[in-house]
Motif scaffolding. Sequence first.
Motif, PDB file in Angstrom:
ATOM      1  N   GLY A   7       0.804  -1.218   0.000  1.00 44.17           N
ATOM      2  CA  GLY A   7       0.000   0.000   0.000  1.00 44.17           C
ATOM      3  C   GLY A   7       0.835   1.266   0.000  1.00 44.17           C
TER       4      GLY A   7
ATOM      5  N   TYR B 283      -6.415   3.936   9.112  1.00 40.35           N
ATOM      6  CA  TYR B 283      -5.427   3.115   9.826  1.00 40.35           C
ATOM      7  C   TYR B 283      -4.843   3.955  10.940  1.00 40.35           C
ATOM      8  CZ  TYR B 283      -3.220   5.589   5.958  1.00 40.35           C
ATOM      9  OH  TYR B 283      -2.889   6.541   5.038  1.00 40.35           O
TER      10      TYR B 283
ATOM     11  N   ASP C 106      -1.522   3.337  12.389  1.00 36.60           N
ATOM     12  CA  ASP C 106      -0.081   3.545  12.240  1.00 36.60           C
ATOM     13  C   ASP C 106       0.416   2.741  11.031  1.00 36.60           C
ATOM     14  OD1 ASP C 106       0.010   0.885  13.023  1.00 36.60           O
ATOM     15  OD2 ASP C 106       0.599   1.349  15.090  1.00 36.60           O
ATOM     16  N   LEU C 107       1.715   2.685  10.821  1.00 37.29           N
ATOM     17  CA  LEU C 107       2.268   2.057   9.611  1.00 37.29           C
ATOM     18  C   LEU C 107       1.907   0.573   9.527  1.00 37.29           C
ATOM     19  CD1 LEU C 107       4.017   2.525   7.077  1.00 37.29           C
ATOM     20  CD2 LEU C 107       6.005   1.845   8.431  1.00 37.29           C
ATOM     21  N   ASN C 108       2.096  -0.163  10.633  1.00 40.44           N
ATOM     22  CA  ASN C 108       1.772  -1.588  10.611  1.00 40.44           C
ATOM     23  C   ASN C 108       0.285  -1.824  10.363  1.00 40.44           C
ATOM     24  OD1 ASN C 108       3.986  -3.278  10.726  1.00 40.44           O
ATOM     25  ND2 ASN C 108       4.317  -2.829  12.906  1.00 40.44           N
ATOM     26  N   ASP C 109      -0.529  -1.006  10.983  1.00 39.00           N
ATOM     27  CA  ASP C 109      -1.967  -1.127  10.794  1.00 39.00           C
ATOM     28  C   ASP C 109      -2.324  -0.863   9.325  1.00 39.00           C
ATOM     29  OD1 ASP C 109      -4.515  -1.604  12.040  1.00 39.00           O
ATOM     30  OD2 ASP C 109      -4.972   0.505  11.660  1.00 39.00           O
ATOM     31  N   MET C 110      -1.615   0.069   8.717  1.00 39.92           N
ATOM     32  CA  MET C 110      -1.855   0.358   7.302  1.00 39.92           C
ATOM     33  C   MET C 110      -1.501  -0.849   6.431  1.00 39.92           C
ATOM     34  SD  MET C 110      -0.116   3.208   4.845  1.00 39.92           S
ATOM     35  CE  MET C 110       1.116   2.129   4.143  1.00 39.92           C
TER      36      MET C 110
ATOM     37  N   GLU D  82      -1.308  -4.029   7.386  1.00 42.40           N
ATOM     38  CA  GLU D  82      -2.171  -5.177   7.673  1.00 42.40           C
ATOM     39  C   GLU D  82      -3.570  -5.009   7.097  1.00 42.40           C
ATOM     40  OE1 GLU D  82      -2.029  -6.134  11.813  1.00 42.40           O
ATOM     41  OE2 GLU D  82       0.126  -6.589  11.767  1.00 42.40           O
ATOM     42  N   LYS D  83      -4.112  -3.792   7.186  1.00 41.13           N
ATOM     43  CA  LYS D  83      -5.464  -3.555   6.664  1.00 41.13           C
ATOM     44  C   LYS D  83      -5.459  -3.516   5.136  1.00 41.13           C
ATOM     45  CE  LYS D  83      -8.196  -1.329  10.246  1.00 41.13           C
ATOM     46  NZ  LYS D  83      -7.401  -0.520  11.205  1.00 41.13           N
TER      47      LYS D  83
ATOM     48  N   ARG E  17      -3.488  -4.977   3.050  1.00 39.76           N
ATOM     49  CA  ARG E  17      -3.294  -6.325   2.497  1.00 39.76           C
ATOM     50  C   ARG E  17      -4.526  -7.207   2.746  1.00 39.76           C
ATOM     51  NH1 ARG E  17       1.821  -8.020   1.407  1.00 39.76           N
ATOM     52  NH2 ARG E  17       1.852  -9.863   2.744  1.00 39.76           N
TER      53      ARG E  17
ATOM     54  N   ALA F 130       3.191 -11.839   8.547  1.00 43.35           N
ATOM     55  CA  ALA F 130       2.890 -11.608   7.137  1.00 43.35           C
ATOM     56  C   ALA F 130       2.232 -10.246   6.912  1.00 43.35           C
ATOM     57  CB  ALA F 130       1.978 -12.722   6.616  1.00 43.35           C
ATOM     58  N   ARG F 131       2.071  -9.451   7.966  1.00 44.83           N
ATOM     59  CA  ARG F 131       1.417  -8.139   7.874  1.00 44.83           C
ATOM     60  C   ARG F 131       0.059  -8.261   7.189  1.00 44.83           C
ATOM     61  NH1 ARG F 131       4.944  -7.551  10.897  1.00 44.83           N
ATOM     62  NH2 ARG F 131       6.586  -5.968  10.960  1.00 44.83           N
ATOM     63  N   LEU F 132      -0.741  -9.178   7.725  1.00 45.59           N
ATOM     64  CA  LEU F 132      -2.038  -9.477   7.136  1.00 45.59           C
ATOM     65  C   LEU F 132      -3.039  -9.526   8.278  1.00 45.59           C
ATOM     66  CD1 LEU F 132      -2.904 -10.186   4.232  1.00 45.59           C
ATOM     67  CD2 LEU F 132      -2.419 -12.572   4.756  1.00 45.59           C
ATOM     68  N   GLN F 133      -4.012  -8.625   8.271  1.00 41.69           N
ATOM     69  CA  GLN F 133      -4.974  -8.622   9.370  1.00 41.69           C
ATOM     70  C   GLN F 133      -5.946  -9.802   9.238  1.00 41.69           C
ATOM     71  OE1 GLN F 133      -8.278  -5.639   9.764  1.00 41.69           O
ATOM     72  NE2 GLN F 133      -6.922  -4.866  11.343  1.00 41.69           N
TER      73      GLN F 133
ATOM     74  N   PRO G   3      -0.361   5.298  -3.978  1.00 39.74           N
ATOM     75  CA  PRO G   3      -1.532   5.823  -3.263  1.00 39.74           C
ATOM     76  C   PRO G   3      -1.337   7.253  -2.751  1.00 39.74           C
ATOM     77  CG  PRO G   3      -1.006   3.599  -2.497  1.00 39.74           C
ATOM     78  CD  PRO G   3       0.130   4.043  -3.375  1.00 39.74           C
TER      79      PRO G   3
ATOM     80  N   VAL H 164       3.833   7.839   4.077  1.00 44.19           N
ATOM     81  CA  VAL H 164       3.359   6.777   4.967  1.00 44.19           C
ATOM     82  C   VAL H 164       3.047   7.417   6.321  1.00 44.19           C
ATOM     83  CG1 VAL H 164       4.658   4.932   3.847  1.00 44.19           C
ATOM     84  CG2 VAL H 164       5.707   6.190   5.734  1.00 44.19           C
ATOM     85  N   PRO H 165       2.301   6.721   7.194  1.00 44.40           N
ATOM     86  CA  PRO H 165       2.038   7.282   8.526  1.00 44.40           C
ATOM     87  C   PRO H 165       3.350   7.516   9.280  1.00 44.40           C
ATOM     88  CG  PRO H 165       0.673   5.345   8.132  1.00 44.40           C
ATOM     89  CD  PRO H 165       1.630   5.424   6.998  1.00 44.40           C
ATOM     90  N   LYS H 166       3.321   8.441  10.187  1.00 47.11           N
ATOM     91  CA  LYS H 166       4.502   8.779  10.972  1.00 47.11           C
ATOM     92  C   LYS H 166       5.020   7.558  11.721  1.00 47.11           C
ATOM     93  CE  LYS H 166       4.950  12.182  14.513  1.00 47.11           C
ATOM     94  NZ  LYS H 166       4.408  13.484  14.928  1.00 47.11           N
ATOM     95  N   VAL H 167       6.319   7.270  11.605  1.00 52.56           N
ATOM     96  CA  VAL H 167       6.885   6.110  12.307  1.00 52.56           C
ATOM     97  C   VAL H 167       7.788   6.503  13.469  1.00 52.56           C
ATOM     98  CG1 VAL H 167       6.715   4.356  10.515  1.00 52.56           C
ATOM     99  CG2 VAL H 167       8.624   5.947  10.473  1.00 52.56           C
TER     100      VAL H 167
END
Lengths: 482, 95
Positions: A322, A332, A334-338, A340-341, A343, B15-18, B81, B90-93
């Motif tokens: 994404g 989302y 945060d970054l991980n949530d972005m 995971e959602k 995908r 796997a970064r998969l919800q 995107p 990307v969101p703030k890290v």
Amino acid sequence: MTYTLKQAADLLAAGKTSAVELASDYLARIEGAQGALNAFITVDRELTLAMARKADASRAAGNAGLLTGVPIAHKDIFCAEGWKTTCGSKMLEHFVSPYDAGVVERCTAAGLVTLGRTNMDEFAMGSSNENSAYGAVRNPWDRDAVPGGSSGGSAAAVAARLAPAATATDTGGSIRQPAAFCGVTGLKPTYGVVSRYGMVAYASSLDQGGPIAQTAEDCALMLNVMAGHDVRDSTSLEMAKEDYSRDLNQPLKGLRIGMPREYFGAGLAADVAAAIESALAEYRKLGAEVVEISLPRTELAIPAYYVIAPAEASSNLSRFDGVRYGHRAAEYTDLNDMYEKSRAEGFGWEVKRRILTGAYVLSHGYYDAYYLKAQKVRRLLSEDFQAGFGQCDVIAAPAAPTVAWNLGEKGDDPIAMYLADIYTLGVNLAGLPGIAHPVGFGANGRPVGLQLIGNYFSEARLLNAAHQFQQATDWHTRAPAL
Amino acid sequence: MSLTQADVRRIARLARLQVNDTEVAEVEQKLNGILGLIEQLQAIDTEGVEPMSHARDVALRLREDVATETNRRAAFQAVAPAVEDGLYLVPKVIE
């Protein structure tokens, strides 16, 4: 009026038709069949006609090649500049490729005109084409049946005469099985013969592009265009240019066809076995000799493949995050949530299952037990094929245990679907070439295909065998009523 | 061996998969089916067998270290995107 690739090329050369006329006729056929078959994901009349006009202009200028102006369809897995390239996934719903795949580049350079982008199982994962985010494809011979997968749209399009030929890919049978289910001819080349550059990756040590067409002769002409070294694919083989049609007219006298007994035992449907028996009798009439051989570990191809392919897929598909392209979730935290959602929303369930299986077999503590073990079994399977080729020139096998099954029949049962891949997976694991060609019909008038497997770089011989069969029979000329 | 729902959640995280609460039971059941299928590999004697990582045993090539691609940043970022000033957003890290 519809044509084989060769017929269309001859008509163009004789000045009896134009690329624009051919493209317009096929676009009308595609439009007429789309509601019933759903074989295409994207059709773009303006892009197609622009290519056709260009082909006509280059012919008028005296620059035409053998196939200039002939229309074909591309599986929606090959990136093509300016075309939506979805790979059957919601993840790439809005992805318009900024570049051409090696295969597309070669087809365009040969003057082939793109009719559209064919439907497929999402990211080429599936054996029925029901895993497409754009809806299932229907088998043109029986609309209650699946067309096979993953190149179901390409096979259905060629069977319904919506395109003279189509590109396709084969990771575990995705050219040969749908070709068999739809009564057309499909060739999976030796691993490394066709460039994977710009071909959306599923399992990189297995993925290979190839053609689907009505005839073996057309597959040879298509492979002449598609094959060739590409520095942008590190696994592309550096080899001299071949004319894959060079041996088409060789007689088959003395050809030794091996029949592996493990491919013809319990589990093979009687209607498929009968059609294949008749085909082998025809091959004998053509001068071939049929010998029994053994590929003793055939059944292990299923577990080995369903470790290796998901492992490579979980790695390859990590690129869909994404960020650079593809779907991004709307909300989302945060970054991980972005990640995971995005995908979870972008991938369908079969793709998710393979990613999760792959992540598991590659995870700490399990790598040796699954992935490394599967690679060792892969070597054993490959050695079995080499032992088999000690006794024969080509190996004959069914492409699938049954004719095409009903839409929805295997429901959401991944295991039932995986087991049906038994006769095609070994070829990919070993990296060998294989061709499927129509040899008759089974239950409910659904087509049966015979698979011929050759040793490395024996494409010309496989095409020769299938072509000679097609000179003596007319199964390949049968077309379903639209 | 068989996966638990906690295992499924761990793998999904890797796997970064919800996988949400309503999905996890079915995923667990399907993955256990697949693992049952691939489990048969364990029974095979592979002592002394070299793993086959690739269909053909060929060595990777090296090429001259020269630039072969032109700068097409705008074209490649057109499919992203979210971009700004040539950068991917990307969101703030880092707080």
